[in-house]
Design a protein around this motif. Sequence first.
Motif, PDB file in Angstrom:
ATOM      1  N   ASP A   1      31.361 -32.479  90.562  1.00 20.52           N
ATOM      2  CA  ASP A   1      31.973 -33.792  90.759  1.00 20.52           C
ATOM      3  C   ASP A   1      31.524 -34.809  89.718  1.00 20.52           C
ATOM      4  N   LYS A   2      30.839 -34.323  88.670  1.00 13.96           N
ATOM      5  CA  LYS A   2      30.402 -35.211  87.586  1.00 13.96           C
ATOM      6  C   LYS A   2      30.712 -34.561  86.242  1.00 13.96           C
ATOM      7  N   VAL A   3      31.998 -34.509  85.911  1.00 12.39           N
ATOM      8  CA  VAL A   3      32.444 -33.966  84.633  1.00 12.39           C
ATOM      9  C   VAL A   3      33.107 -35.088  83.837  1.00 12.39           C
ATOM     10  N   GLY A   4      32.625 -35.289  82.622  1.00 17.20           N
ATOM     11  CA  GLY A   4      33.197 -36.287  81.729  1.00 17.20           C
ATOM     12  C   GLY A   4      33.947 -35.621  80.588  1.00 17.20           C
ATOM     13  N   LEU A   5      34.698 -36.426  79.847  1.00 16.80           N
ATOM     14  CA  LEU A   5      35.521 -35.904  78.759  1.00 16.80           C
ATOM     15  C   LEU A   5      35.282 -36.729  77.507  1.00 16.80           C
ATOM     16  N   TRP A   6      35.031 -36.036  76.396  1.00  9.16           N
ATOM     17  CA  TRP A   6      34.769 -36.651  75.092  1.00  9.16           C
ATOM     18  C   TRP A   6      35.734 -36.029  74.084  1.00  9.16           C
ATOM     19  N   GLY A   7      36.487 -36.867  73.393  1.00  7.27           N
ATOM     20  CA  GLY A   7      37.390 -36.382  72.365  1.00  7.27           C
ATOM     21  C   GLY A   7      37.342 -37.291  71.155  1.00  7.27           C
TER      22      GLY A   7
ATOM     23  N   SER B   1      41.925 -35.396  69.319  1.00  6.48           N
ATOM     24  CA  SER B   1      41.459 -35.138  70.678  1.00  6.48           C
ATOM     25  C   SER B   1      40.915 -36.393  71.350  1.00  6.48           C
ATOM     26  N   GLY B   2      40.684 -37.448  70.571  1.00  4.79           N
ATOM     27  CA  GLY B   2      40.439 -38.738  71.197  1.00  4.79           C
ATOM     28  C   GLY B   2      41.658 -39.161  71.992  1.00  4.79           C
ATOM     29  N   GLY B   3      42.840 -38.838  71.457  1.00  6.87           N
ATOM     30  CA  GLY B   3      44.075 -39.054  72.205  1.00  6.87           C
ATOM     31  C   GLY B   3      44.167 -38.135  73.410  1.00  6.87           C
ATOM     32  N   HIS B   4      43.762 -36.869  73.229  1.00 11.09           N
ATOM     33  CA  HIS B   4      43.774 -35.940  74.367  1.00 11.09           C
ATOM     34  C   HIS B   4      42.892 -36.457  75.504  1.00 11.09           C
ATOM     35  N   ALA B   5      41.741 -37.042  75.146  1.00  9.55           N
ATOM     36  CA  ALA B   5      40.835 -37.563  76.174  1.00  9.55           C
ATOM     37  C   ALA B   5      41.516 -38.670  76.975  1.00  9.55           C
TER      38      ALA B   5
END
Length: 303
Positions: free
Chosen positions: A110-116, A120-124
């Motif tokens: 329940d603690k997953v973050g996303l870095w792009g 892939s900054g757009g994908h994030a």
Amino acid sequence: MAPEMIAFQTSDNVTIRGWFFKPSEPISTSSPCLVMCHGFSALKEMDLDVFAEYFTSRLPISCLVFDHRGFGDSDTKEGQPRHEIIPAQQTNDTSDAITYAQSRPDVQADKVGLWGTSYSGGHALWVGAIDKRVKVVLSQVPCVDGYSNFQRLIRPDFVANLNQLFQNDRLDRADGKPPAMLPVIDADPHCPSALPTQDSYEFFSGWAKKSNWQNQVTLRSVEALREYYPSAHIHRISPAPLLMTVAVNDVLSPTDLSLDAFCRALEPKSLHILPGGHFDAYSGPNFERNAGRQADFLKHHLI
């Protein structure tokens, strides 16, 4: 600590490969996880390990870093070309990477973050808006509007010929011929390339000498850029916190486009403006300023 080599299957049965970085200080329980992916044609070896090592050495966090399908160590779907960048496929694969992270016993699901970063900054931004498992979004020098980006990157007198090439490629593919290819970079700005900026040439030509990066993408990858609008749902990332990192002199992901997109995001959101251009976020004097701000953001919003 050396990362763990990992592999997972996408929803359409493509094998994606990457690295899993564990916290430098062993912990007895599961930890939050940051899923990380690179930009247009780039490989995980191109500084993503540096960011992952920075985060895991300072925070009780793990990092999952992967190559996009058709690039680096990852497979592509049978019958489909390598070095093809279709945003919908890459964003779906990013969600599958989140699923893989959640399936691991050493990850706090329940603690997953996303870095792009970059493309892939757009994908994030896109995945962070539509995949509500994402608890924080870090978007670095992002592509936010593919159509506007295309119009900025491609000289107006080149567009008509490029449109004809797009049509020819579609007809050739329908006839069973191999896809047309295009260099990512070219030393001559008058020659067609996907990323016709001087800083793109310097960044990628440097990595070509010390990695498995290859200077080619399918022509359709550039056509797909024009139809991609990754910040369309940026206002729907909330209530997950968003950190957007923008370079003040970015000509590849133009600064004004990113700032306009950031204005459309809802709170909680943070903006970090770095000096320099697009690729100055990855190394040099900007790195500590950039990664340090991102680590602080993760400490407050994901740990």
